[in-house]
Design an enzyme around this catalytic site. Sequence first.
Site, mmCIF file in Angstrom:
data_model
loop_
_atom_site.group_PDB
_atom_site.id
_atom_site.type_symbol
_atom_site.label_atom_id
_atom_site.label_comp_id
_atom_site.label_asym_id
_atom_site.label_seq_id
_atom_site.Cartn_x
_atom_site.Cartn_y
_atom_site.Cartn_z
ATOM 1 N N ALA A 1 3.181 -0.517 4.850
ATOM 2 C CA ALA A 1 2.709 -0.535 6.240
ATOM 3 C C ALA A 1 2.155 -1.897 6.658
ATOM 4 C CB ALA A 1 1.658 0.553 6.448
ATOM 5 N N PRO B 1 0.786 -1.228 0.000
ATOM 6 C CA PRO B 1 0.000 0.000 0.000
ATOM 7 C C PRO B 1 0.820 1.280 0.000
ATOM 8 C CG PRO B 1 -0.195 -1.175 2.093
ATOM 9 C CD PRO B 1 0.473 -2.101 1.137
ATOM 10 N N ASN B 2 0.338 2.209 -0.787
ATOM 11 C CA ASN B 2 0.844 3.584 -0.888
ATOM 12 C C ASN B 2 2.157 3.714 -1.648
ATOM 13 O OD1 ASN B 2 -1.336 4.818 0.593
ATOM 14 N ND2 ASN B 2 -0.477 3.859 2.414
ATOM 15 N N HIS C 1 12.854 -2.718 2.456
ATOM 16 C CA HIS C 1 12.363 -1.395 2.847
ATOM 17 C C HIS C 1 13.308 -0.325 2.339
ATOM 18 C CE1 HIS C 1 9.268 -3.190 5.229
ATOM 19 N NE2 HIS C 1 10.180 -4.005 5.736
ATOM 20 N N ILE C 2 12.722 0.699 1.743
ATOM 21 C CA ILE C 2 13.516 1.805 1.193
ATOM 22 C C ILE C 2 14.203 2.548 2.331
ATOM 23 C CG2 ILE C 2 13.334 4.001 -0.045
ATOM 24 C CD1 ILE C 2 10.760 2.746 -1.396
ATOM 25 N N SER C 3 13.444 2.879 3.362
ATOM 26 C CA SER C 3 13.976 3.622 4.509
ATOM 27 C C SER C 3 14.502 2.639 5.559
ATOM 28 C CB SER C 3 12.867 4.485 5.121
ATOM 29 O OG SER C 3 11.825 3.667 5.630
ATOM 30 N N GLU D 1 12.437 -9.462 1.897
ATOM 31 C CA GLU D 1 11.705 -8.290 2.391
ATOM 32 C C GLU D 1 12.571 -7.055 2.170
ATOM 33 O OE1 GLU D 1 10.817 -8.552 6.576
ATOM 34 O OE2 GLU D 1 10.052 -6.476 6.655
ATOM 35 N N ARG E 1 5.637 12.544 -2.809
ATOM 36 C CA ARG E 1 5.652 13.193 -1.495
ATOM 37 C C ARG E 1 6.747 12.558 -0.641
ATOM 38 N NH1 ARG E 1 2.011 12.724 2.050
ATOM 39 N NH2 ARG E 1 0.956 10.875 1.339
ATOM 40 N N ASP F 1 1.090 -15.258 6.993
ATOM 41 C CA ASP F 1 0.567 -16.608 6.760
ATOM 42 C C ASP F 1 0.583 -16.973 5.273
ATOM 43 O OD1 ASP F 1 0.136 -16.844 9.468
ATOM 44 O OD2 ASP F 1 -2.047 -16.640 9.373
ATOM 45 N N ASN G 1 8.225 -5.333 -0.953
ATOM 46 C CA ASN G 1 8.115 -4.205 -0.030
ATOM 47 C C ASN G 1 6.659 -4.152 0.427
ATOM 48 O OD1 ASN G 1 7.950 -1.838 1.388
ATOM 49 N ND2 ASN G 1 9.136 -0.617 -0.077
ATOM 50 N N TYR H 1 11.770 8.981 1.356
ATOM 51 C CA TYR H 1 11.756 7.951 0.305
ATOM 52 C C TYR H 1 12.464 8.366 -0.985
ATOM 53 C CZ TYR H 1 8.185 6.009 3.417
ATOM 54 O OH TYR H 1 7.515 5.512 4.504
ATOM 55 N N HIS I 1 3.979 -4.039 9.362
ATOM 56 C CA HIS I 1 3.837 -3.859 10.806
ATOM 57 C C HIS I 1 2.470 -4.287 11.332
ATOM 58 C CE1 HIS I 1 7.249 -1.496 9.623
ATOM 59 N NE2 HIS I 1 6.503 -0.622 8.992
ATOM 60 N N ARG J 1 13.337 4.959 12.614
ATOM 61 C CA ARG J 1 12.089 5.720 12.527
ATOM 62 C C ARG J 1 11.209 5.416 13.752
ATOM 63 N NH1 ARG J 1 9.589 5.146 6.743
ATOM 64 N NH2 ARG J 1 8.394 6.923 7.537
ATOM 65 N N ARG K 1 7.328 1.083 13.605
ATOM 66 C CA ARG K 1 7.896 0.502 12.375
ATOM 67 C C ARG K 1 9.006 -0.516 12.678
ATOM 68 N NH1 ARG K 1 5.743 3.858 8.272
ATOM 69 N NH2 ARG K 1 5.383 5.951 9.059
#
Length: 152
Positions: A82, A10-11, A105-107, A103, A18, A92, A79, A23, A85, A112, A116
């Site tokens: 959210a 998501p997102n 993650h960019i950040s 897995e 933004r 599952d 990725n 990011y 978390h 953070r 997270r």
Amino acid sequence: MTTVLVLNGPNLNLLGTRKPEVYGNTSLADVEKMCQSEADKLDLELVFRQSNHEGQLIDWIHEFGREVKAGNSIGAVYNPGAHTHTSVALHDAIEGAELPVIELHISNVHKREEFRHHSFISPVARGIIVGFGVQGYPMAINALHQLSQHGN
Ligand code: CA2
């Protein structure tokens, strides 16, 4: 040709529009181009997908679990956004589909907010790449390819 799935939760469709301080300025379309060039180098066919919907992501994880079992895919760079978390369902799905997942993650989620710091995905991932910006995507494709060749 053997496939590699790059899956975005998501997102992540908002990437580059933004929050550049977190990011960067690269769009998801640019990330796809970076992944395409890495896949080309490794002689893999790239399948690049993004969804904001948990059920859709679960269906794709099941689909690629079957593809790996059939010998048609090396697995997924994922990725989870959210969902990382929050989602026992995605944990599952990966476990149930036996899908090899890196897995990503960019950040650096560990520097953070506290919420997270925990991942429901990490216990079912083959490896984790965190905090390298969007460069982490080609790194993760490479890592998954190496795991598929050499195991462990
Ligand atoms: O660092 C990452 O890659 C994350 O997976 C990104 C997620 C975040 O919830 C995770 O904690 C870490 C957020 C993806 C949404 O990305 C946006 C990009 C631009 C503008 C707004 C959101």
